[in-house]
Design a protein around this motif. Structure first.
Motif, mmCIF file in Angstrom:
data_model
loop_
_atom_site.group_PDB
_atom_site.id
_atom_site.type_symbol
_atom_site.label_atom_id
_atom_site.label_comp_id
_atom_site.label_asym_id
_atom_site.label_seq_id
_atom_site.Cartn_x
_atom_site.Cartn_y
_atom_site.Cartn_z
ATOM 1 N N ASN A 135 25.936 -22.859 -5.259
ATOM 2 C CA ASN A 135 26.447 -22.181 -4.217
ATOM 3 C C ASN A 135 27.161 -22.699 -3.601
ATOM 4 O OD1 ASN A 135 24.468 -20.317 -4.595
ATOM 5 N ND2 ASN A 135 22.345 -21.717 -3.473
ATOM 6 N N GLN A 136 27.781 -23.785 -3.437
ATOM 7 C CA GLN A 136 28.687 -24.393 -2.811
ATOM 8 C C GLN A 136 30.375 -24.391 -4.026
ATOM 9 O OE1 GLN A 136 27.716 -28.603 -2.439
ATOM 10 N NE2 GLN A 136 26.782 -28.286 -0.125
ATOM 11 N N LYS A 137 29.911 -24.527 -4.875
ATOM 12 C CA LYS A 137 30.732 -24.332 -6.020
ATOM 13 C C LYS A 137 31.185 -22.705 -6.348
ATOM 14 C CE LYS A 137 32.583 -25.119 -10.611
ATOM 15 N NZ LYS A 137 31.822 -25.729 -12.223
ATOM 16 N N ASN A 138 30.555 -21.720 -6.001
ATOM 17 C CA ASN A 138 30.760 -20.824 -5.796
ATOM 18 C C ASN A 138 31.498 -20.240 -4.485
ATOM 19 O OD1 ASN A 138 29.895 -19.773 -8.243
ATOM 20 N ND2 ASN A 138 27.295 -19.212 -7.654
ATOM 21 N N LYS A 139 30.924 -20.735 -3.415
ATOM 22 C CA LYS A 139 31.414 -20.877 -2.014
ATOM 23 C C LYS A 139 32.974 -21.000 -2.068
ATOM 24 C CE LYS A 139 27.593 -20.388 0.918
ATOM 25 N NZ LYS A 139 26.713 -20.849 1.648
ATOM 26 N N ILE A 140 33.466 -21.869 -2.590
ATOM 27 C CA ILE A 140 34.420 -22.187 -2.677
ATOM 28 C C ILE A 140 35.737 -21.152 -3.952
ATOM 29 C CG2 ILE A 140 35.779 -23.996 -3.942
ATOM 30 C CD1 ILE A 140 33.933 -26.189 -3.036
ATOM 31 N N SER B 154 39.549 -16.823 -4.856
ATOM 32 C CA SER B 154 39.663 -15.853 -5.006
ATOM 33 C C SER B 154 40.487 -14.343 -4.920
ATOM 34 C CB SER B 154 38.751 -14.945 -5.464
ATOM 35 O OG SER B 154 37.694 -15.821 -6.842
ATOM 36 N N LYS B 155 41.005 -13.235 -4.682
ATOM 37 C CA LYS B 155 41.708 -12.219 -3.954
ATOM 38 C C LYS B 155 40.906 -11.444 -3.530
ATOM 39 C CE LYS B 155 45.478 -12.601 -6.955
ATOM 40 N NZ LYS B 155 46.476 -11.882 -8.118
#
Length: 706
Positions: free
Chosen positions: A429-434, A439-440
């Motif tokens: 989840n943390q990686k996805n938030k980063i 992302s644009k």
């Protein structure tokens, strides 16, 4: 199993013999004849009487009548009936000795009952005798012998196919395995017994099963749950006024509330238990009450009061040879003496308790005795023996709690894997938030739109699936309701057909019987005619009584056939004889058949076979049972002219009459068992001599046991 009210022998006497629940004492006084009827009434009086000093006197008379007649009678069926009562009387004798705590003598009498019952293959009494032998061994603290006899009792109960007998043995087996610490088998057997008792509406059986389940939760230290089961037992025992079981439950509730630290409640239950045990003069219950007092005062840390009660309990448990409870009391005495620094005396009690626990094979008692011995030797600076007994206690502890430890390990492993998965999800989840931050905006919006529509589609699919499942369940419920209605309607039709057939058959029999009596009036023998008219009146009352029943006992059917054949003798001279016999494998008072099923066959034998026969005329009726014990076999044999000659006479007389009674019997047999074809249920054959001459007819009827 300790403290059971073993004397279910009296209960099973009702199961074996009783047909109604009306008081029999007045009937007994009005029936002085020393026959099976008096045996039946004596047994009913014994079963209804609670005072063993009173019912033992009736039992002595029952035993004498049964023993004398079993030696005199030549008729096998009658002889077996007396032997059955004799085996029951021996069982009652054993119960009386058990009441008086003479366990070895009780065991000998139960074995005598077993041997007597086995001689006539009466499996219910055999099972009961084995069950009572096992219980007596439990009173002696010999739990291994108890298990052996209970297993044998289970085998005989299964052979008897009697649900009540099976249920009682199952709950006793559960009780034994509970004492042995095998909770899986204890639960298995008790849960098999419970639905049987519920179906029979047997309060005593339900009380025993609830008590056994309470003991299982006691072993798991779940005292709150066990207390709930014991309270159910208490309610039943107060309702049935069963003092022996009431004393047992009160002792158990006292012990359970002590373990829950509800000392006031424990003391209240134990006071009532002690008072009841004293009134009954039951040393076993008195000893248990003293043990409970010891546990209560031990919890209160009043060691002197506790020790005093433990010593009284020890003395009584020694007297009644109860090794299991004796070892538990000695462990408690060793513990108190250890705390009072009386090490020599404490060690003496600890060693006795450990030795007894090894003999009784109770691991928990061995563990507790070893632990207190380890503490005693340690305080005496005897570290070698202290280590020895500490190791023994540790090994036993691992053995007792192995399954529990395994369960704990599984839970710990599951918790560890769960925590690891949760950590991985958190990192992702943390990686996805980063990634989302980098992302644009356009890409983020696209993902959100896709996620939105995916959620809508998933939600719609789930709702639609639930709707379809609901409709499907409604259709299935409607189909089930219709099927149940159809089955109920078919059952009513079948019962109506049976009633209609019986209502037509009974007048048919009465018409023929009246013809026989009318002939005597015509011949001028008014004395005989009047005498037989009285017989016919008695027989008519019997027929009217059974005509509304679906089934009657073999003994009732034999009586009706005998009365009928006596009336038919009027149509012949002295050259007509008959016999009605029953195999000794049949219990005349237990096995049943549909009423008025055999009489028309016998009537046809007389009307078509014997009426035209010259010389001696004879008809025999014999009842037997097949090897699978699923069908009764009735064989009707006559020495008449045979079916072929009978048909020729019928043709010469230009008779077109087709016997209604024969058709009715065939229809009734088909309705009773639709799985078998008619040739499997009724078979006709001619008896042929060596010279190929027909000298009689044989009819074999196969009747499903009802």
């Amino acid at each position: 199993m300790k403290h059971w009210l073993v004397f279910i022998g009296l209960f099973f006497s009702q199961l074996l013999l009783a047909q109604n629940t009306n008081p029999e004492l007045i009937q007994l006084q009005n029936h002085p004849q020393k026959d099976t009827t008096r045996c039946f009434l004596l047994n009913k009086v014994i079963e209804a009487e609670n005072d063993h000093n009173i019912w033992i006197k009736y039992n002595q008379e029952l035993q004498k009548i049964a023993l004398d007649n079993s030696k005199k009678k030549n008729n096998k069926t009658l002889k077996n009936t007396y032997i059955k009562y004799l085996s029951i009387s021996y069982n009652n004798d054993g119960a009386y000795e058990l009441y008086n705590e003479k366990y070895d003598k009780a065991i000998l009498l139960y074995k005598k009952s077993l041997q007597t019952a086995n001689s006539i293959q009466h499996h219910i009494v055999s099972s009961l005798s084995l069950q009572n032998i096992g219980t007596a061994f439990d009173y002696l603290g010999k739990i291994d012998s108890t298990l052996v006899y209970m297993k044998k009792a289970h085998q005989f109960a299964l052979r008897s196919k009697n649900k009540s007998s099976i249920a009682y043995v199952l709950t006793d087996l559960g009780y034994v395995y509970n004492n042995l610490g095998n909770n899986n088998l204890a639960i298995k057997y008790n849960l098999e017994a419970l639905p049987l008792f519920e179906k029979l509406n047997d309060l005593e059986g339900l009380e025993r099963t609830n008590f056994a389940l309470g003991r299982i939760f006691d072993n798991q230290n779940d005292y709150k749950t066990s207390c709930l089961y014991y309270l159910k037992c208490l309610e039943i025992d107060r309702k049935t006024n069963n003092k022996e079981r009431l004393g047992l439950i009160l002792n158990s509730l006292a012990a359970t509330n002590t373990n829950l630290n509800l000392i006031d409640k424990a003391l209240q239950f134990n006071n009532e238990a002690f008072q009841l045990a004293t009134e009954m003069n039951n040393e076993d219950f008195i000893a248990t009450a003293h043990k409970n007092y010891g546990d209560i005062y031990f919890k209160r840390k009043e060691n002197e009061k506790a020790k005093s009660n433990y010593l009284k309990a020890e003395q009584l448990f020694k007297k009644i040879n109860s090794s299991i409870h004796l070892s538990k009391v000695q462990i408690k005495l060793a513990t108190i003496l250890f705390h009072q620094n009386q090490l020599s005396k404490a060690k003496e009690y600890g060693l006795k308790a450990y030795e007894l626990a090894q003999k009784t094979n109770f691991p928990s008692d061995q563990k507790n005795a070893a632990e207190i011995l380890s503490q005693i030797f340690s305080k005496e600076k005897d570290f070698q023996n202290a280590y020895k007994y500490k190791s023994i206690a540790s090994d036993i502890s691992e053995e007792i709690y192995f399954d529990e430890s395994k369960d704990i390990a599984l839970k710990a492993t599951y918790q560890y894997e769960t925590e690891k998965k949760e950590a991985a999800i958190k990192a992702l989840n943390q990686k996805n938030k980063i990634a989302e931050l980098e992302s644009k905006k356009k890409t983020t919006t696209l993902y959100l739109v896709i996620l939105f529509f995916t959620g809508i589609a998933t939600t719609g699919y789930v709702l639609f699936s639930r709707y379809k499942e609901k409709k499907k369940n409604e259709i299935l419920q409607n189909q089930l309701a219709e099927t149940e209605k159809l089955l109920a309607a078919e059952k009513k039709v079948t019962e109506s057909e049976l009633k209609a057939l019986k209502s037509q058959m009974n007048p048919h029999f009465i018409f023929n019987a009246l013809n026989s009596i009318q002939m005597q009036f015509m011949y001028g023998d008014k004395l005989t005619a009047n005498e037989q008219l009285n017989n016919f009146t008695y027989l008519t009352r019997q027929i009217l009584e059974v005509s509304g029943k679906k089934s009657i006992t073999i003994s009732d059917e034999v009586e009706i056939l005998t009365k009928y054949l006596q009336l038919e003798q009027l149509r012949f001279k002295k050259d007509f004889t008959f016999s009605v016999t029953v195999s000794n494998t049949i219990d005349e008072d237990y096995h049943k058949i549909p009423p008025m099923l055999i009489q028309p066959i016998v009537e046809n034998s007389i009307k078509h076979g014997l009426l035209h026969q010259k010389g001696d005329k004879k008809v025999t009726v014999h009842f037997d049972i097949d090897e699978e014990e699923t069908h009764l076999i009735c064989t009707v044999v006559d020495n008449g002219i045979g079916r072929e000659k009978s048909a020729e006479i019928k043709a010469k007389n230009h008779s077109t009459h087709n016997s209604f009674s024969t058709q009715a019997i065939e229809q009734r047999l088909e309705l009773l068992n639709e799985k078998l074809q008619l040739p499997d249920l009724i078979a006709y054959s001619d008896l042929v001599s060596n010279e190929n001459e027909v000298n009689g007819t044989k009819v074999v009827i196969k009747i499903p046991i009802v």
